[in-house]
Design a protein around this motif. Structure first.
Motif, mmCIF file in Angstrom:
data_model
loop_
_atom_site.group_PDB
_atom_site.id
_atom_site.type_symbol
_atom_site.label_atom_id
_atom_site.label_comp_id
_atom_site.label_asym_id
_atom_site.label_seq_id
_atom_site.Cartn_x
_atom_site.Cartn_y
_atom_site.Cartn_z
ATOM 1 N N TYR A 178 0.827 -1.210 0.000
ATOM 2 C CA TYR A 178 0.000 0.000 0.000
ATOM 3 C C TYR A 178 0.859 1.258 0.000
ATOM 4 O O TYR A 178 0.437 2.309 0.455
ATOM 5 C CB TYR A 178 -0.942 -0.004 1.212
ATOM 6 N N PHE A 179 2.087 1.132 -0.542
ATOM 7 C CA PHE A 179 3.051 2.221 -0.453
ATOM 8 C C PHE A 179 2.544 3.504 -1.108
ATOM 9 O O PHE A 179 2.722 4.598 -0.577
ATOM 10 C CB PHE A 179 4.340 1.774 -1.131
ATOM 11 N N ASP A 180 1.866 3.384 -2.265
ATOM 12 C CA ASP A 180 1.471 4.580 -3.020
ATOM 13 C C ASP A 180 0.391 5.391 -2.314
ATOM 14 O O ASP A 180 0.222 6.579 -2.599
ATOM 15 C CB ASP A 180 0.986 4.170 -4.415
ATOM 16 N N GLU A 181 -0.346 4.747 -1.393
ATOM 17 C CA GLU A 181 -1.426 5.474 -0.730
ATOM 18 C C GLU A 181 -0.932 6.274 0.467
ATOM 19 O O GLU A 181 -1.677 7.061 1.039
ATOM 20 C CB GLU A 181 -2.511 4.489 -0.258
ATOM 21 N N LEU A 182 0.340 6.052 0.860
ATOM 22 C CA LEU A 182 0.822 6.681 2.083
ATOM 23 C C LEU A 182 1.176 8.147 1.853
ATOM 24 O O LEU A 182 1.423 8.582 0.725
ATOM 25 C CB LEU A 182 2.063 5.946 2.589
ATOM 26 N N THR A 183 1.172 8.904 2.961
ATOM 27 C CA THR A 183 1.651 10.280 2.888
ATOM 28 C C THR A 183 3.165 10.263 2.807
ATOM 29 O O THR A 183 3.795 9.200 2.901
ATOM 30 C CB THR A 183 1.237 11.049 4.158
ATOM 31 N N PHE A 184 3.760 11.450 2.660
ATOM 32 C CA PHE A 184 5.202 11.527 2.487
ATOM 33 C C PHE A 184 5.941 10.917 3.677
ATOM 34 O O PHE A 184 6.840 10.085 3.520
ATOM 35 C CB PHE A 184 5.605 12.992 2.300
ATOM 36 N N PHE A 185 5.529 11.307 4.884
ATOM 37 C CA PHE A 185 6.208 10.776 6.069
ATOM 38 C C PHE A 185 5.929 9.292 6.242
ATOM 39 O O PHE A 185 6.783 8.532 6.702
ATOM 40 C CB PHE A 185 5.800 11.561 7.318
ATOM 41 N N GLY A 186 4.721 8.906 5.856
ATOM 42 C CA GLY A 186 4.392 7.484 5.902
ATOM 43 C C GLY A 186 5.302 6.690 4.991
ATOM 44 O O GLY A 186 5.759 5.597 5.343
ATOM 45 N N LYS A 187 5.604 7.258 3.808
ATOM 46 C CA LYS A 187 6.485 6.571 2.867
ATOM 47 C C LYS A 187 7.874 6.404 3.450
ATOM 48 O O LYS A 187 8.476 5.326 3.373
ATOM 49 C CB LYS A 187 6.569 7.374 1.563
ATOM 50 N N ILE A 188 8.367 7.488 4.056
ATOM 51 C CA ILE A 188 9.708 7.406 4.643
ATOM 52 C C ILE A 188 9.740 6.360 5.745
ATOM 53 O O ILE A 188 10.642 5.517 5.816
ATOM 54 C CB ILE A 188 10.135 8.787 5.189
ATOM 55 N N ASP A 204 7.832 3.825 6.091
ATOM 56 C CA ASP A 204 7.697 2.499 5.499
ATOM 57 C C ASP A 204 9.050 1.985 5.017
ATOM 58 O O ASP A 204 9.451 0.857 5.329
ATOM 59 C CB ASP A 204 6.702 2.586 4.338
ATOM 60 N N ILE A 205 9.760 2.838 4.273
ATOM 61 C CA ILE A 205 11.053 2.400 3.726
ATOM 62 C C ILE A 205 12.042 2.145 4.856
ATOM 63 O O ILE A 205 12.788 1.153 4.843
ATOM 64 C CB ILE A 205 11.587 3.446 2.734
ATOM 65 N N VAL A 206 12.039 3.032 5.855
ATOM 66 C CA VAL A 206 12.967 2.845 6.977
ATOM 67 C C VAL A 206 12.708 1.522 7.674
ATOM 68 O O VAL A 206 13.629 0.747 7.945
ATOM 69 C CB VAL A 206 12.847 4.023 7.976
ATOM 70 N N SER A 207 11.407 1.231 7.914
ATOM 71 C CA SER A 207 11.118 -0.011 8.627
ATOM 72 C C SER A 207 11.490 -1.218 7.780
ATOM 73 O O SER A 207 11.856 -2.264 8.316
ATOM 74 C CB SER A 207 9.650 -0.076 9.032
ATOM 75 N N HIS A 208 11.421 -1.081 6.446
ATOM 76 C CA HIS A 208 11.815 -2.215 5.613
ATOM 77 C C HIS A 208 13.325 -2.354 5.523
ATOM 78 O O HIS A 208 13.827 -3.456 5.341
ATOM 79 C CB HIS A 208 11.241 -2.066 4.197
ATOM 80 N N LEU A 209 14.040 -1.251 5.604
ATOM 81 C CA LEU A 209 15.489 -1.327 5.404
ATOM 82 C C LEU A 209 16.266 -1.551 6.692
ATOM 83 O O LEU A 209 17.453 -1.807 6.645
ATOM 84 C CB LEU A 209 15.997 -0.046 4.736
ATOM 85 N N LEU A 210 15.597 -1.456 7.838
ATOM 86 C CA LEU A 210 16.323 -1.517 9.104
ATOM 87 C C LEU A 210 17.031 -2.865 9.298
ATOM 88 O O LEU A 210 18.224 -2.912 9.605
ATOM 89 C CB LEU A 210 15.348 -1.254 10.261
#
Lengths: 334, 422
Positions: free
Chosen positions: A181-191, A193-199
Motif C-alpha cells: 500500500y506504499f502509493d497510498e501513504l503520505t510523504f512521512f508514511g512513505k519514509i 515504510d522504507i525505513v522499517s523495511h530497510l532496518l
C-alpha cells in the motif's frame, strides 16, 4: 612557482596513470566476463524459440540478439558499443540494460552508503568506549562479541534478526522494499515504510563490518597513543582533546580507510545474500537472475557497473587517505 | 585439573565412547572387511558390482578406529600431534574431524532417510518417536560367501529406505493388534508380524521431510571439511607455484603476476565465484575448484614477499656460496621460513572456504542436493522460520562455532609462531 608547477604535473601524471590502469582493469574484467559467458553452456535464444517456429523466424530472433555473427565480430561490436556508452538491450526485459539497472540500483546505493556510514560510526564509537574502559567489562564484552559478529555468516545473522524482530516481536517487516500500500501513504508514511523495511537488512549488512572496523579502530588508536610524539605533546601541555583529534586519530585512520574502500566496493557490487534473505530488488539478485536467464548484455552490464563502483570506491577512499596523510601520494596513486 | 587436559584425552574419550556405543557394528564391519577380502580373490565380478563409497566408508571407519589407539600409544605421534592443551575451540575441531572421518559411527541414520513424512516431520529437539520393526520374510541365508556378505552388508551400511520400519509418535494395543495412525490413515497390524518396538529420542529435531537433523549435521560436517581441505590444497599449490615463479623468475613476469593479483584482490571474489558457478553449473568438483582458485592471492603475496626477502638475507647468500644445490636451499633455507606464515594463512583460508561453501549452498549454488550441507539446511529452514526454529538455529550455531574455533586456532597459531605480536 616552478616547484609548484612540477608538483602539480607530478600529481596529474599519477592521477592519469591511475585512471589508465583503472580503464585497463575494467577492460580486462569485461573481456573475461564476455569470454566466460560465451563459452558457457546454454543458448539464450532457446527460451524465446518454440520448436514450431519456422527456421527463418528463429534466425531472426538470433539476429535481433546479435548472436548470428562470429564471436570475434560480436566482441569487436561489443567493445565499440561500450566505448560509445551503449551497453545493449536486455533479452529478458526488452529494455536498454542501463534502464533496467537504474531500477535496481537505488536500493543497492541506499543500502551501501547507509551501511558503510553505520559501520564506521558503530566501529568508531564502540572502539572509543572500549579504549576508555580498557580491560574492564565493557571492553572485554565488545572484543568477544566483535569476534563472534565478525565470523558470523550474513545469512545466519539475518535470519536471527528476522526471528527476533519479525517472528517473535512482530515489529518489523521481514521482506521487500516497500509495502503493497506504499502509493497510498503520505510523504512521512512513505519514509517510515522504507525505513522499517530497510532496518533489518541494514543491520545484517553492517554488524559484521562494524565489528571489523571496531578492531581496526581500537588497534590503530591504541598503537598511536603509545607513540613518543604523544608523550611529547602531553609534556608540552597540549590538551588531550586536541592531541586526540589532531594527532592520534589521523595516524590511526590509514588501515581503516583501506578496508573501508574495499568494503564499500563490496557493498556496491551487490550484497547477494542479504538481498535474497530480505527479498530486496538489488544489484546482486539482478545479476544472478540475469546469469540464470542467460541474459548476456545484462550480465556484462552488471559486471561492468559493479567493477566501476569497486574501482571508484577504492579511489575515493584513497583520496581521503591522501588528504589526511600527504606523504603517501606516490605510494597510493600508482 | 582442567588445565592439565590434553587433546589426546579428548580423542581417547571419544574413541571409548564410540567403541562402547558401536562395538557390535565394529565387529560386523570387521566381518564385512574379511568377507570382501575373501570375495576379492575368489569372486571379483560380484564384489566389484557391490563396491561403492558406503562400503569403503564403513571399512575405513573400522580401520581408523583401529588406528587411533595405535597412534595414541606410540609416543612420537602423540607428542607431535595430540599433546597440546585442550580448550573449547580445538576440542570442537577434534570433534569435527571425528565427524569427517567416522560419521557412520556417530549416527546410524542415513542423512536422506525420510522417516515417515506424515508423522515425524518438523519435530522439535528432544521429542521421542517409536520405531516399529516388522518381521522380514527374507529367506534365511544358505551360508555361502555371497549370501553372508550381503547379510552383513545389509546390517553395516546405512539405508536410504527401509520398508520394514515404521516410525510413529503414538501407538496403542487393541485386542492383540497394534494400531497407529499415519496422517489421516489408520493402520493396524497383527502382533506376530512385529519384530520389535523401540522408543528413540530425536536429539535435534527433524526437518520438513522427516529427516534427522543430527545425522544431516554430521554428514554436512563431512562435506564442509572435505571441500575446505580440497580447496585449500588447490590454493596452496597455486599460491606456492605462482609465488616462487614471481620471486625467482624474470621481472616482467613477476610484474604481470603482481598486477594480476592486485586485480583479483581488489575484486570481491564471491562475485566471480557466483558468476562461474551459475554459468557452468554447480557440483562438488566445480565448487571445490572454483573456491580453490578464488583463494590463492593472499598465499601468493606471502610466498613471493617472503622468498624475495630471504634471497637478500646474509644466511641465504652464504649458504649459496658454500655450494648448496637449489633443492637443498629450498628445503633447508626457504621452506622452514615460509612455512609459518603459510600455515597461519591456510587455517584462515580453511575457515573462509567453509563460510563461502555454506553461503553458496544457501544460495542454491553449492555441491548439490545429493549432499547434506549446513548452508542448504539453513536455506530450507527459512521457509519454516515461523514454526521450526531448530531447522535454522542448530545448523547456524554449528556453523558459527566451527568458524569461531578455526579463527581462534589460527590466532593461537599466529601467537605461537610470532610471540612478539600480542
Amino acid at each position: 612557482m616552478e616547484i609548484v608547477n612540477s608538483m602539480l604535473n607530478e600529481k596529474l601524471k599519477l592521477i592519469l596513470k591511475r585512471l589508465l590502469s583503472s580503464v585497463l582493469v575494467l577492460f580486462l574484467i569485461v573481456t573475461m566476463v564476455f569470454i566466460l559467458i560465451r563459452i558457457s553452456p546454454g543458448d539464450p535464444t532457446q527460451k524465446y524459440i518454440s520448436p514450431k517456429l519456422s527456421p527463418e523466424l528463429a534466425e531472426q530472433v538470433r539476429k535481433s540478439f546479435n548472436l548470428d555473427q562470429s564471436i570475434q565480430v560480436q566482441y569487436i561490436n561489443f567493445l565499440k558499443n561500450i566505448a560509445s556508452g551503449d551497453l545493449g538491450i536486455s533479452y529478458e526485459y526488452r529494455m536498454p540494460v542501463l534502464k533496467v539497472i537504474s531500477e535496481f540500483l537505488p536500493v543497492t546505493l541506499m543500502l551501501a552508503f547507509l551501511s558503510i556510514t553505520l559501520q564506521l560510526f558503530l566501529g568508531y564509537f564502540s572502539a572509543l568506549l572500549a579504549i576508555k574502559r580498557k580491560n574492564q567489562f565493557a571492553d572485554k564484552l565488545l572484543r568477544k562479541s566483535s569476534i563472534v559478529l565478525y565470523v558470523m555468516p550474513g545469512f545466519v545473522l539475518g535470519l536471527i534478526l528476522i526471528f527476533i524482530f519479525s517472528v517473535q516481536l512482530d515489529l518489523l517487516p521481514s521482506n521487500g522494499f516497500k509495502s503493497y500500500y506504499f502509493d497510498e501513504l503520505t510523504f512521512f508514511g512513505k519514509i517510515k515504510d522504507i525505513v522499517s523495511h530497510l532496518l533489518l537488512p541494514l543491520l545484517t549488512l553492517s554488524l559484521p563490518g562494524a565489528a571489523l572496523f571496531f578492531n581496526y579502530f581500537r588497534d590503530g588508536i591504541e598503537v598511536a597513543m603509545q607513540k613518543d610524539f604523544v608523550l611529547y605533546l602531553k609534556a608540552n601541555g597540549v590538551s588531550d582533546k586536541i592531541i586526540f583529534r589532531k594527532h592520534i586519530l589521523p595516524n590511526s585512520l590509514k588501515p581503516v580507510l583501506s578496508v573501508a574502500g574495499i568494503e564499500l566496493g563490496f557493498l556496491l557490487s551487490g550484497t547477494l545474500v542479504t538481498e535474497v534473505i530480505f527479498s530486496l530488488p538489488g544489484m546482486g539478485r539482478l545479476m544472478v537472475a540475469s546469469i540464470f536467464n542467460r541474459d548476456f548484455p545484462l550480465v556484462i552490464a552488471c559486471a561492468f557497473i559493479s567493477a566501476m563502483f569497486i574501482i571508484l570506491s577504492n579511489f575515493i577512499f584513497d583520496l581521503i587517505k591522501v588528504k589526511i596523510d600527504k606523504r603517501i601520494w606516490n605510494e597510493i596513486l600508482s | 585439573m582442567v588445565k592439565k587436559l590434553k587433546i589426546w584425552h579428548l580423542v581417547l574419550a571419544l574413541w571409548i565412547f564410540l567403541v562402547l556405543q558401536r562395538y557390535e557394528l565394529l565387529f560386523q564391519s570387521l566381518q564385512l572387511f574379511w568377507l570382501s577380502a575373501q570375495l576379492f580373490f575368489t569372486d571379483y565380478d560380484f564384489i566389484s558390482s557391490h563396491f561403492n563409497f558406503q562400503l569403503v566408508d564403513s571399512i575405513l571407519a573400522l580401520l581408523i578406529m583401529i588406528a587411533i589407539p595405535i597412534a595414541l600409544l606410540l609416543p612420537k605421534p602423540r607428542k607431535k600431534l595430540f599433546d597440546y592443551r585442550l580448550n573449547v575451540s580445538n576440542g570442537f575441531i577434534v570433534f569435527l574431524l571425528f565427524c569427517f572421518l567416522v560419521p557412520t559411527l556417530f549416527t546410524r541414520q542415513h542423512p536422506d532417510f525420510q522417516q515417515n513424512i506424515g508423522e515425524i516431520k518438523l519435530l522439535p529437539p528432544l521429542s521421542t518417536k517409536y520405531q516399529i520393526e516388522l518381521v522380514s520374510n527374507d529367506k534365511s541365508s544358505d551360508g555361502s560367501l555371497r549370501e553372508n556378505f550381503l547379510a552383513v552388508k545389509e546390517k553395516v551400511i546405512l539405508k536410504e529406505f527401509d520398508e520394514n520400519k515404521f516410525f510413529v509418535r503414538k501407538y496403542s494395543w487393541k485386542d492383540n493388534r497394534l494400531t497407529f495412525t499415519q496422517g489421516i490413515n489408520k493402520f493396524s497390524l497383527p502382533a506376530d508380524s512385529i519384530k520389535s518396538i523401540r522408543s528413540e529420542a530425536i536429539f535435534l529435531g527433524t526437518d520438513e521431510f522427516g529427516r534427522d537433523i543430527f545425522s544431516r549435521l554430521i554428514f554436512g560436517a563431512r562435506i564442509s571439511v572435505f571441500i575446505g581441505f580440497m580447496s585449500v590444497i588447490i590454493s596452496l599449490i597455486l599460491g606456492l607455484t605462482l609465488g616462487f615463479i614471481a620471486a625467482t623468475g624474470n621481472s616482467i613476469l613477476s610484474a604481470m603476476l603482481n598486477r594480476l593479483t592486485d586485480l583479483f584482490l581488489s575484486f570481491p571474489s564471491i562475485f566471480l565465484v557466483i558468476l562461474i558457478l551459475a554459468l557452468f553449473g554447480n557440483n562438488l568438483i566445480s565448487v571445490i575448484i572454483v573456491l580453490g582458485f578464488s583463494g590463492w592471492m593472499s598465499l601468493y603475496k606471502i610466498v613471493s614477499g617472503e622468498v624475495a626477502s630471504i634471497k637478500r638475507k646474509d644466511y641465504f647468500i652464504s649458504s649459496k656460496k658454500i655450494g648448496l644445490s637449489s633443492t637443498e636451499l629450498l628445503l633447508k633455507e626457504v621452506i622452514p621460513v615460509i612455512m609459518i606464515p603459510v600455515t597461519v594463512n591456510l587455517v584462515f583460508q580453511f575457515s573462509n572456504v567453509i563460510l563461502a561453501e555454506s553461503a553458496l549452498s544457501f544460495l542454491g549454488l553449492g555441491a548439490g542436493n545429493q549432499y547434506p550441507s549446513w548452508g542448504s539446511m539453513i536455506e530450507k529452514g527459512q521457509e519454516y522460520i515461523n514454526s521450526a526454529w531448530w531447522m535454522i538455529f542448530i545448523p547456524g550455531l554449528v556453523l558459527v562455532l566451527t568458524l569461531l574455533s578455526i579463527h581462534n586456532i589460527a590466532k593461537e597459531l599466529n601467537k605461537f609462531f610470532n610471540p612478539k605480536i600480542s
